[in-house]
Enzyme design. Structure first.
Site, mmCIF file in Angstrom:
data_model
loop_
_atom_site.group_PDB
_atom_site.id
_atom_site.type_symbol
_atom_site.label_atom_id
_atom_site.label_comp_id
_atom_site.label_asym_id
_atom_site.label_seq_id
_atom_site.Cartn_x
_atom_site.Cartn_y
_atom_site.Cartn_z
ATOM 1 N N GLU A 1 -6.327 -7.846 -0.324
ATOM 2 C CA GLU A 1 -6.657 -7.826 1.111
ATOM 3 C C GLU A 1 -8.117 -7.445 1.298
ATOM 4 O O GLU A 1 -8.607 -6.537 0.625
ATOM 5 C CB GLU A 1 -5.870 -6.734 1.853
ATOM 6 C CG GLU A 1 -4.438 -7.001 2.147
ATOM 7 C CD GLU A 1 -3.827 -5.831 2.925
ATOM 8 O OE1 GLU A 1 -4.553 -5.122 3.649
ATOM 9 O OE2 GLU A 1 -2.621 -5.631 2.784
ATOM 10 N N GLU B 1 0.829 -1.214 0.000
ATOM 11 C CA GLU B 1 0.000 0.000 0.000
ATOM 12 C C GLU B 1 0.861 1.261 0.000
ATOM 13 O O GLU B 1 0.696 2.138 0.858
ATOM 14 C CB GLU B 1 -0.962 -0.004 1.191
ATOM 15 C CG GLU B 1 -2.004 -1.089 1.105
ATOM 16 C CD GLU B 1 -3.042 -1.025 2.230
ATOM 17 O OE1 GLU B 1 -2.770 -0.381 3.250
ATOM 18 O OE2 GLU B 1 -4.108 -1.636 2.070
HETATM 19 C C1 GAL Z 1 -4.144 -2.539 5.251
HETATM 20 C C2 GAL Z 1 -2.704 -2.989 5.389
HETATM 21 C C3 GAL Z 1 -2.571 -4.237 6.229
HETATM 22 C C4 GAL Z 1 -3.390 -4.121 7.475
HETATM 23 C C5 GAL Z 1 -4.818 -3.830 7.090
HETATM 24 C C6 GAL Z 1 -5.750 -3.749 8.267
HETATM 25 O O1 GAL Z 1 -4.250 -1.195 4.943
HETATM 26 O O2 GAL Z 1 -2.133 -3.226 4.133
HETATM 27 O O3 GAL Z 1 -1.210 -4.435 6.530
HETATM 28 O O4 GAL Z 1 -2.877 -3.082 8.262
HETATM 29 O O5 GAL Z 1 -4.879 -2.600 6.413
HETATM 30 O O6 GAL Z 1 -7.072 -3.462 7.863
#
Ligand code: GAL
Length: 686
Positions: free
Chosen positions: A322, A164
């Site tokens: 994710e 990110e």
């Molecule tokens: C994303 C990040 C992850 C984790 C996640 C939690 O933004 O890439 O590492 O922190 O959020 O929701």
């Protein structure tokens, strides 16, 4: 100073990331944060859940390079081999999202500096300046060492650059950034006179004698020049992309056959990165998406996000890198997901073209800043609803390998997305600054989905001229050539819908004079001389032809229909009796101006009227709450994803095999349920 060649260089998206063409299903896996004795259990549970691919290494710089120049790959070798033996592929992250403490201690100058001039403290992640030469050197040394070490590992399927990028290092106001920003401005404006002209620096006597006098916009007592802010947004996006490109070059040199991605956050509000631009540089587009638990319409935001990501991938497949199995830990109130919500969320992304569903993260952490963020294996262990839901999802995805590599058929409606407009609107002080940019495009997309019209979200720079309907929502900034492009589209028979707050400024953020919307006034056959924002949540109403009314909020204008005919007039509000929506016939096409922000029912009414007029046909006959998206599988089968967002069961006349229940589809999707119906032409007719 760090410079990069920025010509787009995306290699063809591989039809399938995994050589065996299976769906990617898994999550961020951080085994270095657990004792090795846990690893065999991880492998057993992953196998039970049907995990096909995990993302290793996201925050593992300190574990791989515990001291300057000292590399330890033993643990990584062991876990990659364990994965490979279990048939689980590895998406390997370069660990540059987490600079180790020793590096920050040695070189505190690599860190970002905030608007007030304060350097970022250690203890978070990312936090480095993309213009830091020292950081770049250390990062690339790490990337090269890692790539050389794993180059021939059979488990490696995909590179995941950093994490990110822009999330916690979005804007930085450090001295190296100041130098890089000046060089970027010189390349863009050539001379300081041109910069002064473009930015209109005569206002408040801000004229710069020299590029060396320009600085990143640190805190000031008043609002900065919006053109400076807009250029700083553009620069920041390019500087961060430059870091990605530098890592990508090393990876391509060492492992030319392994595709490279970096995980986007396309719906991050405001948006630091021009992802439509970045997407041209990744071999596979991947996105992270988290729902806002308290938002009752979060499914609309999700669908839009997925459709926009598909648009960036040129309509082809992409990866959900994710999302969360249940609650996150960074909202004010972190609600657990409801029954089937995780399955619905996951399959909605797949419906819109995702060839994989991954989570943050495999095991919910015991310690650290995210110990209260859900994972695939919760604190309670596998005896839990979350893990049972994960196993169910794995089984469903396991039955959906046939859609891997397939696309969603192009829709009739293109919603055009323009990041320049997002930035230009957010950096200016306009008549109404409490209107999140995303709301309007999401509302149009949701209405088109409810009407079952095929709808895509398309980057402004792509060719959208072959869509029967093109919508420009909030396209505040009109880049050079846009006026002509839009006019030519309508003349050639296109159906254009322009909303309020579009076509107002040029690329230098200068207002197009002579009446709004300057860029599209002629095509639309209207002229606006003043804006009349509507305070709070007040609903204003307008007529439709048959005497019925529809509602809108937030924004109205004094619209003069210079050539257009009036489709709808205000009944009340600041402009009662005047035009709200107009239609202009131009060449072989028609151009509609919606001078406000209709509510959901308002968009439903408008789209119904326009779809009727323009002969648009729904893709299915189904209740509005049943979202239906079709992917045509490689074997020619249509796979219809049916997501019931309503609280009543939804019926649809469709026959085939439901991959969710793994049984023949009975024509009913329960409230809040989901079905994925594979239907051959014969089955569809049955
Ligand atoms: C994303 C990040 C992850 C984790 C996640 C939690 O933004 O890439 O590492 O922190 O959020 O929701």
């Amino acid at each position: 100073m760090i410079t990069q060649s920025l010509a787009g260089d995306r290699r063809d998206t591989p039809v399938s990331i995994r050589p065996d063409r299976r769906m990617i299903f898994g999550g961020d896996y951080n085994p270095e944060q657990w004792p090795e004795s846990v690893w065999p259990d991880d492998v057993r549970l992953m196998t039970e859940a049907g995990v096909t691919t995990v993302t290793l290494g996201v925050f593992s710089w300190a574990a791989i390079e515990p001291a300057d120049g000292v590399f330890e790959f033993g643990w990584l070798d062991r876990i990659m081999s364990l994965m490979h033996e279990a048939g689980i592929g590895v998406t390997l992250a370069t660990p540059t999202a987490a600079p180790p403490m020793w590096l920050i201690e040695q070189h505190p100058e690599i860190m970002t500096v905030d608007e007030s001039g304060m350097p970022t403290g250690r203890g978070g992640r990312l936090g480095w300046s993309p213009s830091s030469v020292v950081f770049r050197e250390h990062a690339l040394r790490m990337v090269r060492a890692l790539a050389e070490h794993v180059a021939d590992h059979p488990a490696l399927v995909l590179w995941h650059v950093s994490n990110e990028i822009s999330n916690e290092n979005g804007h930085t106001f450090d001295d190296e950034t100041a130098v890089a920003f000046r060089r970027w401005l010189e390349a863009r404006h050539s001379t300081i006179e041109r910069l002064n002209d473009a930015w209109g620096t005569a206002f408040w006597g801000h004229t710069y004698p020299d590029f060396e006098h320009v600085r990143p916009p640190r805190s000031a007592r008043t609002h900065h020049n919006p053109a400076l802010l807009l250029d700083f947004e553009r620069f920041t996006s390019e500087a961060l992309l430059g870091h990605y490109l530098a890592e990508r070059e090393v990876l391509r040199e060492v492992t030319p056959d392994v595709p490279v991605t970096t995980n986007f956050m396309v719906m991050r509000s405001g948006g630091v990165a021009d992802y439509e631009r970045w997407a041209r540089e990744v071999d596979v587009v991947s996105n992270d998406h988290y729902t806002m638990g308290a938002d009752p319409r979060r499914h609309e935001e999700l669908s839009f996000s997925a459709a926009r990501t598909r648009g960036m991938a040129g309509g082809g497949p992409w990866l959900l890198m994710e999302h969360s199995t249940s609650s996150v830990n960074w909202q004010k109130l972190n609600l657990a997901k409801g029954p089937d919500e995780m399955l619905r969320n996951s399959l909605a992304h797949v419906a819109h073209g995702a060839d994989g569903v991954s989570f943050f993260q495999w095991r919910q952490s015991r310690s650290g800043a995210e110990q209260w963020h859900s994972g695939m294996v919760p604190h309670a262990g596998p005896e839990s609803q979350v893990f049972r839901d994960v196993c169910r999802l794995g089984a469903v995805l396991g039955r959906l390998d046939r859609v891997v590599g397939s696309s969603v058929a192009q829709g009739d409606v293109a919603i055009v997305w323009d990041q320049q407009s997002v930035w230009a609107l957010s950096t200016s002080r306009t008549p109404h600054d409490d209107l999140p940019f995303h709301d309007l495009p999401i509302a149009v997309h949701a209405a088109a989905s409810r009407a079952h019209l095929g709808v895509d979200v398309v980057p402004v720079d792509d060719d959208w001229s072959n869509y029967p309907v093109v919508v420009l929502p909030n396209l505040w900034l009109a880049a050079q050539g846009m006026t002509e492009r839009v006019d030519a589209y309508v003349r050639a028979g296109g159906h254009l819908v322009v909303t309020c707050r579009s076509g107002i400024v040029d690329s230098d953020d200068q207002v197009l004079l002579g009446g709004y919307p300057g860029a599209y006034r002629e095509t639309l056959g209207v002229r606006v001389d003043e804006f009349f924002p509507v305070p709070g949540d007040t609903l204003v109403t307008a007529t439709v032809g048959d005497g019925a009314t529809w509602g809108a909020r937030h924004w109205t204008e004094r619209v003069e229909a210079t050539r257009a005919s009036v489709l709808s007039r205000w009944v009340d509000g600041p402009r009662a009796g005047e035009p709200a929506v107009t239609l202009n016939e131009v060449g072989d096409g028609e151009a509609v101006y919606v001078s406000t922000m209709p509510d959901a029912a308002g968009w439903d009414a408008l789209l119904a009227a326009l779809a009727g007029r323009w002969g648009l046909k729904p893709t299915v006959t189904a209740p509005p709450a049943l979202e239906a998206v079709t992917r045509r599988a490689q074997d020619g089968t249509d796979v219809v994803f049916l997501l019931n967002h309503g609280d009543e069961e939804a019926r649809i006349g469709l026959a085939g095999h439901d991959h969710v229940t793994d049984a023949p589809f009975g024509g009913v999707v329960p409230a809040g349920g989901v079905a994925v119906v594979a239907t051959t032409a014969e089955e569809a007719r049955a």
